[in-house]
Design an enzyme around this catalytic site. Structure first.
Site, mmCIF file in Angstrom:
data_model
loop_
_atom_site.group_PDB
_atom_site.id
_atom_site.type_symbol
_atom_site.label_atom_id
_atom_site.label_comp_id
_atom_site.label_asym_id
_atom_site.label_seq_id
_atom_site.Cartn_x
_atom_site.Cartn_y
_atom_site.Cartn_z
ATOM 1 N N HIS A 142 0.845 -1.188 0.000
ATOM 2 C CA HIS A 142 0.000 0.000 0.000
ATOM 3 C C HIS A 142 0.882 1.240 0.000
ATOM 4 O O HIS A 142 1.938 1.241 0.618
ATOM 5 C CB HIS A 142 -0.928 0.029 1.227
ATOM 6 C CG HIS A 142 -2.063 0.977 1.059
ATOM 7 N ND1 HIS A 142 -1.977 2.303 1.389
ATOM 8 C CD2 HIS A 142 -3.297 0.777 0.551
ATOM 9 C CE1 HIS A 142 -3.121 2.880 1.092
ATOM 10 N NE2 HIS A 142 -3.934 1.997 0.591
ATOM 11 N N ASP B 238 -7.872 -5.755 0.375
ATOM 12 C CA ASP B 238 -8.384 -6.633 -0.669
ATOM 13 C C ASP B 238 -7.912 -8.076 -0.548
ATOM 14 O O ASP B 238 -8.345 -8.928 -1.308
ATOM 15 C CB ASP B 238 -7.974 -6.084 -2.051
ATOM 16 C CG ASP B 238 -8.719 -4.811 -2.356
ATOM 17 O OD1 ASP B 238 -9.882 -4.717 -1.928
ATOM 18 O OD2 ASP B 238 -8.152 -3.920 -2.991
HETATM 19 N N1 CMC Z 1 4.224 -7.516 -4.872
HETATM 20 C C1 CMC Z 1 5.550 -7.468 -5.080
HETATM 21 N N2 CMC Z 1 6.282 -6.345 -4.989
HETATM 22 C C2 CMC Z 1 5.649 -5.217 -4.673
HETATM 23 C C3 CMC Z 1 4.244 -5.184 -4.437
HETATM 24 C C4 CMC Z 1 3.534 -6.400 -4.541
HETATM 25 N N3 CMC Z 1 2.209 -6.420 -4.342
HETATM 26 N N4 CMC Z 1 3.864 -3.915 -4.145
HETATM 27 C C5 CMC Z 1 4.973 -3.164 -4.199
HETATM 28 N N5 CMC Z 1 6.036 -3.957 -4.510
HETATM 29 C C6 CMC Z 1 7.428 -3.502 -4.614
HETATM 30 C C7 CMC Z 1 7.671 -2.743 -5.900
HETATM 31 O O1 CMC Z 1 8.118 -3.594 -6.930
HETATM 32 C C8 CMC Z 1 8.703 -1.732 -5.479
HETATM 33 O O2 CMC Z 1 9.976 -2.368 -5.460
HETATM 34 P P1 CMC Z 1 11.320 -1.507 -5.793
HETATM 35 O O3 CMC Z 1 11.390 -0.433 -4.758
HETATM 36 O O4 CMC Z 1 12.403 -2.518 -5.693
HETATM 37 O O5 CMC Z 1 11.109 -0.977 -7.175
HETATM 38 C C9 CMC Z 1 8.347 -1.396 -4.044
HETATM 39 O O6 CMC Z 1 7.652 -2.571 -3.553
HETATM 40 C C10 CMC Z 1 7.458 -0.179 -3.879
HETATM 41 O O7 CMC Z 1 6.364 -0.339 -4.782
HETATM 42 P P2 CMC Z 1 5.671 0.865 -5.549
HETATM 43 O O8 CMC Z 1 4.909 0.331 -6.708
HETATM 44 O O9 CMC Z 1 6.664 1.952 -5.786
HETATM 45 O O10 CMC Z 1 4.665 1.349 -4.415
HETATM 46 P P3 CMC Z 1 3.390 2.229 -4.624
HETATM 47 O O11 CMC Z 1 3.143 2.917 -3.348
HETATM 48 O O12 CMC Z 1 3.513 3.063 -5.852
HETATM 49 O O13 CMC Z 1 2.233 1.153 -4.933
HETATM 50 C C11 CMC Z 1 0.477 -0.384 -4.683
HETATM 51 C C12 CMC Z 1 1.285 0.725 -4.014
HETATM 52 C C13 CMC Z 1 -0.740 -0.709 -3.802
HETATM 53 C C14 CMC Z 1 -0.064 0.102 -6.040
HETATM 54 C C15 CMC Z 1 1.379 -1.631 -4.867
HETATM 55 O O14 CMC Z 1 1.827 -2.093 -3.617
HETATM 56 C C16 CMC Z 1 0.670 -2.750 -5.645
HETATM 57 O O15 CMC Z 1 0.699 -2.752 -6.885
HETATM 58 N N6 CMC Z 1 0.028 -3.740 -4.920
HETATM 59 C C17 CMC Z 1 -0.734 -4.765 -5.572
HETATM 60 C C18 CMC Z 1 -2.106 -4.228 -5.960
HETATM 61 C C19 CMC Z 1 -3.022 -4.057 -4.772
HETATM 62 O O16 CMC Z 1 -3.170 -4.938 -3.932
HETATM 63 N N7 CMC Z 1 -3.724 -2.902 -4.730
HETATM 64 C C20 CMC Z 1 -4.739 -2.608 -3.705
HETATM 65 C C21 CMC Z 1 -4.361 -1.454 -2.816
HETATM 66 S S1 CMC Z 1 -5.413 -1.375 -1.357
HETATM 67 C C22 CMC Z 1 -6.990 -1.046 -1.965
HETATM 68 C C23 CMC Z 1 -7.116 0.312 -2.540
HETATM 69 O O17 CMC Z 1 -6.890 1.311 -1.811
HETATM 70 O O18 CMC Z 1 -7.462 0.423 -3.705
#
Ligand code: CMC
Length: 429
Positions: free
Chosen positions: A306, A364
């Site tokens: 998140h 989720d």
């Molecule tokens: N699985 C594997 N690696 C991950 C994941 C994951 N689910 N989420 C983040 N990472 C890694 C990502 O690859 C990155 O690594 P690095 O720093 O080495 O490049 C690091 O963690 C930070 O990720 P980010 O994408 O920069 O983080 P963000 O804050 O932009 O994204 C997120 C947050 C929720 C979009 C992301 O964690 C994700 O894609 N999760 C899976 C989708 C998900 O479950 N979404 C629902 C969110 S809660 C409900 C809502 O509010 O909608």
């Protein structure tokens, strides 16, 4: 505004940046005059360090894993409140008295039916349309049906539009579902609770009596409440941005629904359950953990991670308890998906990759297991999120409209395209 100030030094000149003091959370540098004074923009794609507005509705402490609606912790609301009471709290700022709650309940239930002509609108969609696609279209089309609540400068119009959306979104989502399975639409029944009525509209058929299970009704109500608001997330920011141009409220909420659909946001609940099914059994978990850690695979653990929570998502905790309760009460023992989910969570939380990146299960991760046990197809998971978040979108939209400092949302950019050049004639290219 606090007494502190930051100073930016650029080309030997100093620029003072006032520091704004929030009630909770980190201080905020006020850069509104920066461009005018220093002729520079700030760069923050994804808004990781940017507060886009003032808000008094929801607060998240990502380090503590805390979520407050108008100051009340989500755990207390999940235990003691109901979704409709929480809607009142989010919309008007305080918990209602018994009389206020009864009145709110009446106002919402009196608006649950949709204009009869809207049924024709549904029939224009293919049967296999995703219910989110249908919802984006039908909610946007509400502005063509409810002309008497489109004037955003009129507080009464705003109020009526808000109540209409809270009341009608469950009806529209249930209609989208019924349409996709080829069953007749079911009219709302106002003697039922908000959650109970939604289950009724989804699962009852004219041929036989449908009795809403109190256990499922409570679980649905809790799912709705846990998703009700989440400060400036992507879909809420979309609603605010759309609303900042003066667009009508139905168009703004339709924009929010479109944004919610993406798998990084509300679409994650569907994607998560599909992932758990694909994993299938506990022995395949290491393979998927390895894939999630491999940057080249393009695969992420859905329902994990998140932007704000870096400790745990308090909603996931409540949801996990609910999953246990619902499956137990439905007599579903040893549900393989729940086993896979719990083991996946356990393994991931011990893994250095997930620990160091502070990745935890989010809301989720467990919601899909509950919704599937209730009988919903995966395609309905995100529409249920949309019904639940409607009150958050509306409360934030109303807050934005009433903000006297409000301006149209208009980000700037760091241009990296070609410099000015002359048009070349087709024959000489
Ligand atoms: N699985 C594997 N690696 C991950 C994941 C994951 N689910 N989420 C983040 N990472 C890694 C990502 O690859 C990155 O690594 P690095 O720093 O080495 O490049 C690091 O963690 C930070 O990720 P980010 O994408 O920069 O983080 P963000 O804050 O932009 O994204 C997120 C947050 C929720 C979009 C992301 O964690 C994700 O894609 N999760 C899976 C989708 C998900 O479950 N979404 C629902 C969110 S809660 C409900 C809502 O509010 O909608």
């Amino acid at each position: 505004m606090s007494d502190r100030k930051a100073t930016l030094t650029l080309d030997g000149k100093e620029f003072d940046l006032p520091v704004m003091k929030p009630v909770l959370g980190p201080d905020v540098l006020d850069i509104r005059k920066l461009y005018g004074q220093a002729d520079v923009f700030t760069f923050d794609p994804g808004f990781t360090s940017t507060a886009a507005c003032e808000s008094a509705i929801t607060y998240i402490d990502g380090d503590l894993g805390e979520l407050l609606y108008r100051g009340y912790p989500i755990e207390q609301l999940a235990e003691k409140s109901s979704h409709l009471e929480t809607c009142f709290l989010l919309m008007y700022g305080e918990l209602p008295t018994a009389a206020q709650l009864a009145d709110f309940n009446t106002r919402v239930t009196r608006h649950t039916m949709v204009h009869e002509q809207m049924m024709n609108f549904f029939r224009g969609f293919r049967r296999d349309a995703h219910p989110m696609a249908t919802m984006v279209g039908v909610v946007g089309a509400m502005s063509a049906f409810y002309h008497d609540s489109l004037d955003i400068t009129d507080a009464w119009h705003r109020e009526v539009a808000s109540i209409r959306m809270i009341a009608k979104l469950p009806t529209i989502a249930a209609m989208a579902y019924k349409y996709s399975v080829g069953q007749p639409f079911v009219y709302p029944k106002n003697s039922l609770s908000y959650a109970g009525n939604f289950l009724h509209m989804c699962f009852s058929v004219p041929a036989e009596e449908y009795v809403v299970s109190p256990i499922l009704e409570k679980a649905m109500d809790r799912i709705m409440m846990l998703h009700a608001d989440h400060e400036q997330n992507a879909s809420t920011s979309t609603v605010r941005l759309a609303g900042s141009s003066g667009a009508n409220p139905f168009a703004c909420i339709a924009a929010g629904i479109a944004c919610l659909w993406g798998p990084a946001h509300g679409g994650a609940n569907q994607a998560c359950l599909e992932m758990l099914k694909e994993i299938g059994s506990v022995d395949r978990i290491p393979e998927f953990i390895a894939k999630a850690k491999d940057k080249n695979s393009g695969f992420r653990l859905m329902g994990f991670g998140h932007r704000v929570y870096k400790n745990f998502d308090p909603r996931a905790k409540v949801m996990k308890e609910s999953a246990d309760e619902v499956l137990e009460l439905l007599g579903v023992h040893n549900n393989p998906l729940l086993q896979v989910a719990k083991e996946l969570e356990r393994i991931a939380l011990e893994d250095e990759y997930f620990v160091s990146k502070k990745l935890y299960p989010n809301v989720d991760f467990y919601s899909g297991i509950i919704l599937e046990a209730m009988g919903f197809p995966t395609s309905m998971f995100t529409p249920i999120f949309a019904i639940s978040r409607t009150v958050g979108w509306i409360s934030q939209w109303k807050e934005m409209i009433s903000d006297p400092t409000g301006k149209i949302g208009r980000p700037r950019q760091l241009y990296v395209g070609p410099t000015k050049r002359d048009y070349t004639d087709l024959r000489s290219r």
